[in-house]
Structure formats: structure tokens, C-alpha cells
Design an enzyme around this catalytic site. Structure first.
Site, PDB file in Angstrom:
ATOM      1  N   GLU A   1     -24.660 -14.739   7.407  1.00 26.05           N
ATOM      2  CA  GLU A   1     -24.459 -14.944   6.034  1.00 26.05           C
ATOM      3  C   GLU A   1     -25.727 -15.276   5.165  1.00 26.05           C
ATOM      4  O   GLU A   1     -25.809 -16.412   4.766  1.00 26.05           O
ATOM      5  CB  GLU A   1     -23.330 -15.794   5.590  1.00 26.05           C
TER       6      GLU A   1
ATOM      7  N   GLU B   1     -16.051 -10.910   9.612  1.00 32.92           N
ATOM      8  CA  GLU B   1     -15.545 -12.376   9.363  1.00 32.92           C
ATOM      9  C   GLU B   1     -14.537 -12.356   8.279  1.00 32.92           C
ATOM     10  O   GLU B   1     -15.025 -11.868   7.036  1.00 32.92           O
ATOM     11  CB  GLU B   1     -16.826 -13.179   9.232  1.00 32.92           C
TER      12      GLU B   1
END
Length: 347
Positions: free
Chosen positions: A181, A273
Site C-alpha cells: 500500500e 485486500e
């Protein structure tokens, strides 16, 4: 889980493979594949059905070129929850939940890889072997959170992927997610990072699917008030690449949903995710989560839900402390989010 094998005909290759896997400790003693397997055990694994997956257009496709949707779970940090990733735990995921993919999250920092590179490389490699023995695809996730610029851990990432791609280059089920991320850096920075890491993998596993993160915590920029246009206008000029998207259902509003709907028509996307609750860990919203699951099914977007853990929050699927008891199958050990997502994976 007990395999019902009486009266089954086994091929020599299958028997030898299972014997070797059991010797190496990759399968529990009561797990098996058969040509006509009984309840709770698959006759054919996902990898047997789909072969070496590849990107075709905006979809992930089987070796024969048919679009496939992989569905499964992401681990939490392996430095904290290895006790939820035992042989029986992966048996439950593969044969009870019927998951087709496991995402193995090796944290770059936060007590993970940087604290002991050899230990966490070996752990990731062992989990790849365990998922492989159970016929699942496995996503090797280089789990970067802090700092937001993935270049800060570039050398470590190269070393990590160099070793794992070399060890597992002959496997047909391994997918590589080169960063988790990134945030507060533009797409141009993320793209340069990808161009620095992808050759390390491709020099060893030239046909592997590679998952590339997108800005603002893998939201194509939406989480920081932008959108997907920078990525769409300037994608990577290499094949067999997909772009990652993350969401947490109770906190991700219409801009996130609309972005995934738009971009999945233009670029190949994998949701590596997501959660039924907020990214903070609390507040399941199953109605909103179902809307997202329906979108991913409609667009055949693969996904792995966060997370295979037994902590206190709503995002982990096991009840607190359940993994220590060593029983993983069925719904009795699961939180509401675990029961809910197990049904969607099985369905």
C-alpha cells in the site's frame, strides 16, 4: 479433516506426490486428493483445473485462456500469526472453505523481514510450499505500509523476490505482489518502483503474474481525493501484470466502488485486500460487503480477504485465541465475518 478414501483409485503420480508432501510435513496426515474424493476433499485442485494463470485483456485467465476468479484469504503479518498458518489451518482453507488462493503477507518492517531477512524468507517459502501441496495459488505479498514510498525498501524487496522467485521458478501457482500500500507518492513513483522490481522476478520466473500496487493505499488514488486516470493514462509497458485495489466495506463509500467499477473495465485488477468492516478493524457491514462481492463476481475480479488471524477485531476470521486450539474447520471457531466470507468462498 479426514479424507474418505476407501474404494478410490489413485494414480501413481498422485500417491508419490502425497507421500513426499507428507514426509516434508506439508500436508497433515489425514489430507488427500483423489480422483473421486469424498466430502470435504476436492477431486481436483484449483491449480489442476486452471493451470498456469495469465492475464488476458482485463481478466485473469486459465492456462487455456478462460477467465477465472480466484477467491481466498490473506494472512495477517506472519511475524504475529504464524500459529494460524499450520498444516491443519491450510487444510481447512483448501478443503473446507474451498479457497483457490492464499495471500502470504511478509511485512517489510514492523518486526517482519527487516528484523530477520533469512527467517522471514524461509517462512514465506515454506508457506508457498504448503499452499502448493494443497493445490492453491499463492500470492507472495511484500507488505509495505510505512513509509509510504516503496523505494525506501527497494533493496530489501529485490533480495526477497530474488530468493523466492529463484526457489519457486518452476511452480505454476505463484503470483507476486511487489508492494502492498504505497501512499503520499504519485503513480509515477510507484511505476518506477515496479520497473525496478519486476525484472528481478521476470529474470527467474518469466511467465509469473505480477501484481502492482496503486497510489493511496492501493485505491488508484481515491483515498487521497484522486482517481484512476494517472494509472490508466500511463500503465506499465509489460505483459502479465495486474493492478491492486483495496477496500474496507463499512468505510469505503461510493467513490471507491465507482472507481473499481470503472477501472476494471479498462485494466486488469486484483483485490488483494478487503474487509467486511472498516480499515480500523471494527464495524462489520455485510450488506455493503455483499455489494462489493457482487461487483467482483460480475467483473470476475479475484480477491483475498483480510485476514487469517485470531485477534480481537472484526476483520480477523477466527475467534480470539482459536488458532491455539488447533481446530480450524467448520463455523464453530469463526467470528461472524469468518462465517460470512467462508460462505462466499465456498459459493
Amino acid at each position: 479433516m479426514r479424507a474418505h478414501t476407501s474404494g478410490k483409485r489413485w494414480t501413481t503420480r498422485s500417491s508419490l506426490a502425497l507421500a513426499l508432501a507428507a514426509t516434508l510435513g506439508l500436508l497433515s496426515s489425514n489430507t488427500a486428493y483423489g480422483d473421486d474424493a469424498g466430502a470435504g476433499v476436492r477431486a481436483r485442485s484449483p491449480v489442476q483445473m486452471y493451470g498456469k494463470v495469465r492475464v488476458c485483456g482485463t481478466r485473469l485467465c486459465s492456462e487455456s485462456g478462460k477467465p477465472v476468479q480466484l477467491k481466498g484469504m490473506s494472512t495477517h503479518g506472519t511475524q504475529w500469526y504464524a500459529h494460524c498458518l499450520t498444516g491443519p489451518a491450510l487444510d481447512a482453507l483448501a478443503y473446507d472453505w474451498r479457497a483457490s488462493v492464499l495471500r502470504v503477507s511478509t511485512y517489510a518492517r514492523e518486526g517482519g523481514y527487516a528484523s530477520d531477512p533469512r527467517k522471514f524468507t524461509e517462512l514465506a517459502s515454506r508457506l508457498i510450499d504448503m499452499a502448493t501441496a494443497r493445490g492453491m495459488y499463492v500470492i507472495v505479498d511484500w507488505h509495505t505500509i510505512h513509509p509510504g514510498d516503496p523505494f525506501q525498501d527497494l533493496d530489501k524487496a529485490r533480495a526477497f523476490f530474488r530468493q523466492l522467485a529463484e526457489r519457486h521458478k518452476h511452480k505454476r501457482n505463484v503470483i507476486y505482489e511487489i508492494a502492498n500500500e504505497p501512499h503520499h507518492v504519485p503513480w509515477a513513483t510507484v511505476k518506477r518502483y515496479a520497473e525496478a522490481v519486476i525484472p528481478v522476478i521476470r529474470s527467474r520466473a518469466p511467465d509469473a503474474v505480477i501484481l502492482v500496487p496503486t497510489p493511496a493505499w492501493a485505491t488508484f488514488g481515491v483515498a487521497l481525493g484522486s482517481d484512476e486516470r494517472d494509472v490508466v493514462a500511463d500503465p506499465l509497458r509489460v505483459g502479465n501484470v495486474m493492478y491492486t485495489f483495496h477496500f474496507y466495506a463499512s468505510a469505503a463509500g461510493d467513490p471507491f466502488y465507482s472507481a473499481l467499477e470503472r477501472v476494471s473495465a479498462k485494466l486488469p485488477v486484483f483485490v488483494t485486500e478487503w474487509g467486511t468492516a472498516s480499515w480500523t478493524g471494527w464495524g462489520n457491514d455485510f450488506a455493503k460487503a455483499q455489494k462489493w462481492v457482487d461487483l467482483m463476481a460480475r467483473r470476475q475480479i479475484g480477491w483475498t480477504k483480510w485476514s487469517l488471524a485470531d485477534n480481537a477485531d472484526d476483520l480477523s476470521v477466527y475467534k480470539k485465541g482459536a488458532c491455539r486450539a488447533g481446530k480450524f474447520s467448520g463455523t464453530g471457531v469463526l467470528k461472524p465475518s469468518g462465517v460470512w466470507v467462508r460462505e462466499r468462498i465456498r459459493g
